[in-house]
Every structure is written in structure tokens, then in C-alpha cells.
Design a protein around this motif. Structure first.
Motif, PDB file in Angstrom:
ATOM      1  N   HIS A   1       0.845  -1.210   0.000  1.00  0.00           N
ATOM      2  CA  HIS A   1       0.000   0.000   0.000  1.00  0.00           C
ATOM      3  C   HIS A   1       0.876   1.255   0.000  1.00  0.00           C
ATOM      4  CE1 HIS A   1       0.549  -1.317   4.260  1.00  0.00           C
ATOM      5  NE2 HIS A   1       0.987  -0.075   4.347  1.00  0.00           N
ATOM      6  N   LEU A   2       0.387   2.301  -0.630  1.00  0.00           N
ATOM      7  CA  LEU A   2       1.111   3.576  -0.648  1.00  0.00           C
ATOM      8  C   LEU A   2       0.577   4.471   0.475  1.00  0.00           C
ATOM      9  CD1 LEU A   2       3.029   5.660  -1.936  1.00  0.00           C
ATOM     10  CD2 LEU A   2       1.119   6.365  -3.386  1.00  0.00           C
ATOM     11  N   PRO A   3       1.415   4.753   1.492  1.00  0.00           N
ATOM     12  CA  PRO A   3       0.967   5.590   2.602  1.00  0.00           C
ATOM     13  C   PRO A   3       0.923   7.077   2.210  1.00  0.00           C
ATOM     14  CG  PRO A   3       2.790   4.150   3.257  1.00  0.00           C
ATOM     15  CD  PRO A   3       2.740   4.166   1.772  1.00  0.00           C
ATOM     16  N   VAL A   4      -0.142   7.741   2.625  1.00  0.00           N
ATOM     17  CA  VAL A   4      -0.298   9.169   2.367  1.00  0.00           C
ATOM     18  C   VAL A   4      -0.665   9.820   3.695  1.00  0.00           C
ATOM     19  CG1 VAL A   4      -1.580  10.919   1.080  1.00  0.00           C
ATOM     20  CG2 VAL A   4      -1.155   8.690   0.033  1.00  0.00           C
ATOM     21  N   GLU A   5       0.105  10.839   4.091  1.00  0.00           N
ATOM     22  CA  GLU A   5      -0.184  11.520   5.365  1.00  0.00           C
ATOM     23  C   GLU A   5      -1.188  12.634   5.094  1.00  0.00           C
ATOM     24  OE1 GLU A   5       3.144  12.179   7.870  1.00  0.00           O
ATOM     25  OE2 GLU A   5       2.037  13.498   9.231  1.00  0.00           O
ATOM     26  N   ILE A   6      -2.318  12.584   5.805  1.00  0.00           N
ATOM     27  CA  ILE A   6      -3.388  13.571   5.569  1.00  0.00           C
ATOM     28  C   ILE A   6      -3.748  14.272   6.881  1.00  0.00           C
ATOM     29  CG2 ILE A   6      -4.349  12.356   3.582  1.00  0.00           C
ATOM     30  CD1 ILE A   6      -6.556  11.239   5.397  1.00  0.00           C
ATOM     31  N   ALA A   7      -4.213  15.514   6.755  1.00  0.00           N
ATOM     32  CA  ALA A   7      -4.634  16.276   7.933  1.00  0.00           C
ATOM     33  C   ALA A   7      -5.848  15.605   8.562  1.00  0.00           C
ATOM     34  CB  ALA A   7      -4.981  17.703   7.520  1.00  0.00           C
TER      35      ALA A   7
ATOM     36  N   GLY B   1       0.942  14.554  14.108  1.00  0.00           N
ATOM     37  CA  GLY B   1      -0.452  14.757  14.511  1.00  0.00           C
ATOM     38  C   GLY B   1      -1.465  14.529  13.400  1.00  0.00           C
ATOM     39  N   ASN B   2      -1.046  13.841  12.338  1.00  0.00           N
ATOM     40  CA  ASN B   2      -1.942  13.609  11.194  1.00  0.00           C
ATOM     41  C   ASN B   2      -2.353  12.140  11.098  1.00  0.00           C
ATOM     42  OD1 ASN B   2      -1.733  16.333  10.158  1.00  0.00           O
ATOM     43  ND2 ASN B   2       0.372  15.808   9.613  1.00  0.00           N
ATOM     44  N   PHE B   3      -3.257  11.865  10.142  1.00  0.00           N
ATOM     45  CA  PHE B   3      -3.667  10.484   9.854  1.00  0.00           C
ATOM     46  C   PHE B   3      -2.875   9.947   8.656  1.00  0.00           C
ATOM     47  CE2 PHE B   3      -8.253  11.405  11.486  1.00  0.00           C
ATOM     48  CZ  PHE B   3      -7.840  11.216  12.796  1.00  0.00           C
ATOM     49  N   ILE B   4      -2.961   8.641   8.456  1.00  0.00           N
ATOM     50  CA  ILE B   4      -2.385   8.015   7.253  1.00  0.00           C
ATOM     51  C   ILE B   4      -3.514   7.329   6.474  1.00  0.00           C
ATOM     52  CG2 ILE B   4      -0.896   6.160   6.363  1.00  0.00           C
ATOM     53  CD1 ILE B   4       0.917   8.219   7.439  1.00  0.00           C
ATOM     54  N   ALA B   5      -3.585   7.641   5.186  1.00  0.00           N
ATOM     55  CA  ALA B   5      -4.450   6.880   4.278  1.00  0.00           C
ATOM     56  C   ALA B   5      -3.538   5.938   3.488  1.00  0.00           C
ATOM     57  CB  ALA B   5      -5.172   7.821   3.325  1.00  0.00           C
ATOM     58  N   ASP B   6      -3.830   4.656   3.523  1.00  0.00           N
ATOM     59  CA  ASP B   6      -3.046   3.692   2.739  1.00  0.00           C
ATOM     60  C   ASP B   6      -3.789   3.413   1.441  1.00  0.00           C
ATOM     61  OD1 ASP B   6      -0.780   3.151   4.451  1.00  0.00           O
ATOM     62  OD2 ASP B   6      -2.192   2.207   5.849  1.00  0.00           O
ATOM     63  N   LEU B   7      -3.130   3.714   0.322  1.00  0.00           N
ATOM     64  CA  LEU B   7      -3.740   3.526  -0.994  1.00  0.00           C
ATOM     65  C   LEU B   7      -3.404   2.139  -1.533  1.00  0.00           C
ATOM     66  CD1 LEU B   7      -2.908   6.940  -2.723  1.00  0.00           C
ATOM     67  CD2 LEU B   7      -4.737   6.391  -1.092  1.00  0.00           C
ATOM     68  N   HIS B   8      -4.431   1.448  -2.013  1.00  0.00           N
ATOM     69  CA  HIS B   8      -4.221   0.104  -2.573  1.00  0.00           C
ATOM     70  C   HIS B   8      -4.298   0.219  -4.089  1.00  0.00           C
ATOM     71  CE1 HIS B   8      -4.235  -1.985   1.350  1.00  0.00           C
ATOM     72  NE2 HIS B   8      -4.811  -0.850   1.698  1.00  0.00           N
ATOM     73  N   LEU B   9      -3.127   0.386  -4.684  1.00  0.00           N
ATOM     74  CA  LEU B   9      -3.039   0.728  -6.111  1.00  0.00           C
ATOM     75  C   LEU B   9      -2.782  -0.490  -6.985  1.00  0.00           C
ATOM     76  CD1 LEU B   9      -0.837   3.865  -5.476  1.00  0.00           C
ATOM     77  CD2 LEU B   9      -3.223   3.898  -6.158  1.00  0.00           C
ATOM     78  N   GLY B  10      -2.059  -1.447  -6.456  1.00  0.00           N
ATOM     79  CA  GLY B  10      -1.702  -2.631  -7.234  1.00  0.00           C
ATOM     80  C   GLY B  10      -0.404  -2.402  -7.996  1.00  0.00           C
ATOM     81  N   ALA B  11       0.370  -3.465  -8.146  1.00  0.00           N
ATOM     82  CA  ALA B  11       1.667  -3.357  -8.830  1.00  0.00           C
ATOM     83  C   ALA B  11       1.457  -2.891 -10.263  1.00  0.00           C
ATOM     84  CB  ALA B  11       2.369  -4.714  -8.817  1.00  0.00           C
ATOM     85  N   GLY B  12       2.286  -1.941 -10.688  1.00  0.00           N
ATOM     86  CA  GLY B  12       2.218  -1.476 -12.065  1.00  0.00           C
ATOM     87  C   GLY B  12       1.336  -0.255 -12.254  1.00  0.00           C
ATOM     88  N   PHE B  13       0.931   0.384 -11.157  1.00  0.00           N
ATOM     89  CA  PHE B  13       0.120   1.616 -11.295  1.00  0.00           C
ATOM     90  C   PHE B  13       0.962   2.702 -11.979  1.00  0.00           C
ATOM     91  CE2 PHE B  13       1.895   4.495  -8.081  1.00  0.00           C
ATOM     92  CZ  PHE B  13       2.658   3.628  -7.312  1.00  0.00           C
TER      93      PHE B  13
END
Ligand code: 5RP
Length: 227
Positions: A131-137, A170-182
Motif C-alpha cells: 500500500h502507498l501511505p499518504v499523510e493527511i490532515a 499529529g496527522n492520519f495516514i491513508a493507505d492507498l491500494h493501487l496494485g503493482a504497475g500503477f
């Protein structure tokens, strides 16, 4: 004989740390071994200053007596050493499995030289199975997740020990499920500047070399020809 691939990679990377350097100390189970090795070198007389990439690494480094700087006290880093979650042959990496991606990217961006350390399972042909982690407010997190979902990225808010995971910032993490080869460039471009996104875990062609611990007991050093 069972070999500890992460330990081998971490300890080998510590050998690149030299007297007088400002060193970026990464986060995670591979970086843990590197920090231990650097701590031992400091005990043996090595003179460095270090910038940790997370509160966990900061605590470990303090315990080991490694002299630390804060981010505002430095204008460059000589060498940053950190782990990765996945990396492809073009040196495109996903990081942030431990949720420290923002500080890791700040420190690596300031570094004259970057080393990624890993066990061989992290080497992939195409990134994205992890998964690709993204830090979000926190404020507006639901809307930020919806923005990412609209691109078909399957974001999942990270939960740890039954609670929403909160980063050192102090933020959240959204984990993106993109799949290999995105489409790496497209996702990178869309995430950069997206409202609510502090930073994401795509680290594209940032390292000078990878140090890879292998099950065979070998430590592979892969130099980046474009650096
Ligand atoms: C933390 C990271 C880590 O470096 C990455 O998750 C690799 O961790 P490990 O060495 O434990 O496999 O990016 O945010």
C-alpha cells in the motif's frame, strides 16, 4: 542457518558513516539495526551529529548516546540511511510503512547522499503491491479520502491497536491500494498539492545506493548509475 537480512543490511550501511557527518537516521525494523550499529560506533569514539526521522528513532538514538540535532538546527544532511517498503529497478520506492514518511522525506531531501537499506523481499519489478501511505490532515480527512477514492485508489484509513493511527506530526495516514504497475507519475502528480495531503510515500529515484541483505548471507550493494 537463518540469517538476519535486515541486520546485515543495517550494519553494512553504518560503515558509510564517517567522522564529522550529520547523519539522517531512518525508521523501521531495518533502520533499527543501523541505528544500533551507529550507536556502537559513537561509543567507540565516532564523532557525528544525527537527525532522527521519528520519535521512535529519536528515543533509540538518545538511549544509545548519539548526539542529536533538531531539523531547524541544520541546513544539510551528509548521509541519510533509511528503510523502504518496496523498490523497483529504476529506484522508485514506496516508504512510510511505519508512518514516518514525512520526516523521512524531509531528511532525505536535505541529504547529499541517501542509502536505502532492506532485505531482498523489498526488491520488486513494479511497485504497488504494498500500500502507498499518504499523510493527511485530521481536519477534513473524510473529504481527502473521498478525493483519493474518486481516482480509484482504494484508500484505507490506517488503524493501529484498534485506534486511528496518528503520526508524529499529529496527522492520519491513508493507505492507498493501487496494485503493482500503477501509473507512478500520474499518482505522484495528482497527490502532490492535493488538498488535505501533507506528503506521500513515493520516493522516486532519491537514493545513491541500495544495501540489500539476502537470504544467502550475501549483502548486495546496488549503486544508482544516475546519481
Ligand atoms: C517507516 C518506513 C520504513 O523505513 C519502511 O516501512 C521499512 O520498514 P522495515 O525496515 O521495518 O521493513 O518507511 O515509515
Amino acid at each position: 542457518m537463518q540469517v538476519d537480512m535486515k541486520k546485515m543490511a543495517g550494519e553494512r550501511a553504518a560503515q558509510y558513516v564517517k567522522d564529522g557527518m550529520i547523519v539522517g537516521l531512518g525508521t523501521g525494523s531495518t533502520a533499527y539495526h543501523m541505528v544500533n550499529a551507529v550507536g556502537q560506533m559513537v561509543k567507540n569514539g565516532l564523532s557525528i551529529r544525527a537527525i532522527p526521522t521519528s520519535s521512535a528513532t529519536e528515543a533509540q538514538a538518545r538511549e544509545l548516546g548519539i548526539p542529536l540535532l533538531t531539523i531547524d538546527e541544520l541546513d544539510h544532511v551528509d548521509l541519510a540511511i533509511d528503510g523502504v517498503d518496496e523498490i523497483d529497478p529504476q529506484f522508485n520506492a514506496i516508504k512510510g510503512g511505519g508512518g514516518a514518511l514525512y520526516r523521512e522525506k524531509v531528511v532525505a531531501s536535505l541529504a547529499k547522499e541517501v542509502i536505502w537499506i532492506m532485505d531482498e523481499s523489498k526488491l520488486v519489478d513494479k511497485i504497488g503491491a504494498f500500500h502507498l501511505p499518504v499523510e493527511i490532515a485530521q481536519y477534513g480527512a473524510k473529504q481527502a479520502m473521498a478525493r483519493m477514492a474518486a481516482f480509484g485508489w482504494n484508500p484505507v484509513l490506517r488503524i493501529k491497536n484498534g485506534e486511528t493511527f496518528v503520526t508524529d506530526n499529529g496527522n492520519f495516514i491513508a493507505d492507498l491500494h493501487l496494485g503493482a504497475g500503477f501509473n507512478i507519475e500520474q499518482v505522484y502528480g495528482r497527490l502532490s498539492g492535493m488538498l488535505g495531503v501533507l506528503e506521500h510515500g513515493l520516493f522516486l529515484n532519491m537514493c545513491n545506493r541500495m544495501i540489500v541483505g539476502c537470504a544467502s548471507g550475501e549483502v548486495r550493494i546496488i549503486e544508482n548509475p544516475s546519481k
